[in-house]
Design an enzyme around this catalytic site. Sequence first.
Site, PDB file in Angstrom:
ATOM      1  N   ASP A 210       0.849  -1.199   0.000  1.00 30.18           N
ATOM      2  CA  ASP A 210       0.000   0.000   0.000  1.00 30.18           C
ATOM      3  C   ASP A 210       0.878   1.239   0.000  1.00 30.18           C
ATOM      4  OD1 ASP A 210       0.263   1.058   3.006  1.00 30.18           O
ATOM      5  OD2 ASP A 210       0.202  -1.133   3.034  1.00 30.18           O
ATOM      6  N   ASP A 212       0.677   3.593   2.405  1.00 28.32           N
ATOM      7  CA  ASP A 212       0.502   4.168   3.730  1.00 28.32           C
ATOM      8  C   ASP A 212      -0.665   5.158   3.657  1.00 28.32           C
ATOM      9  OD1 ASP A 212       1.592   3.894   6.421  1.00 28.32           O
ATOM     10  OD2 ASP A 212       2.134   6.013   6.259  1.00 28.32           O
TER      11      ASP A 212
END
Length: 294
Positions: A210, A212
């Site tokens: 991802d 973040d």
Amino acid sequence: MTETMIAIVGGSGLYEIDGLEDARWQMVETPWGAPSDQILTGVLQGVRMAFLPRHGRGHVHSPTTVPYRANIDALKRLGVTDVFSVSACGSFREEMAPGDFVIVDQFIDRTFAREKSFFGTGCVAHVSVAHPTCARLGTAAKTAAESEGITVHDGGTYLAMEGPQFSSLAESKLYREVWGCDVIGMTNMPEAKLAREAELCYASVAMITDYDSWHPDHGEVDVNEIIRTLLGNADKAKGMVARLPGLLGAERAPCPHGCDRALDYAILTAPDRRDPEVVAKLDAVAGRVLASAG
């Protein structure tokens, strides 16, 4: 020359090594308590291998409660020479996208609730972690990943946070914009420091899941999306791991970067002032130098 034994410390999503011969799970007792789980050992392409699920099978340990000292001690007791950490992480860089791998070469340690050293009162030691990963292993991991068609980034700074919550938007921006970090995770510290104290070569392969919470187009971390990416990364990681024995070989020379001699000048407590109970606990981790000191 010594016999190579490769350990894979698997994080979220990676729970086994495919193709092991003579595979068996075994519990290793340590003075630091029980490891995260039994350790799977076997032989892959003529090279001894060990696999330790960092969170335990079924993911029973949080990043804070992982028994890091017991894990590293157990691997050293088994005869491991080279450790590859494979773990999930978030990215602070647009070009480091979910699904990519990063060969980490630096850390910023922001953990605060973990035991970070084998040494202490009764036997004091200071090792250098200026370069906390082994470049030789990092090169092998990069080559193996590229051979599997994985997009891999050579070098990156890993921000180790305590967790288990993900970072706030303000924290994410701080780590990215001010501190210049590349990825963020919860488990490589104190693992890397302890591996250095145990004179084990250590490489960190961060599998991006991802962006973040800093990315304006992706918003906050979505656990469902992380899990989907994790599953894909785990399959890639298995392919990468399968190539490591062929790259490292069954025998190894002393580490050119000195990882396997990190304790040569690290222990400061005079031999006659060392606590025998503490020294006894260090038999696997520091036995090489403690024995030579008499």
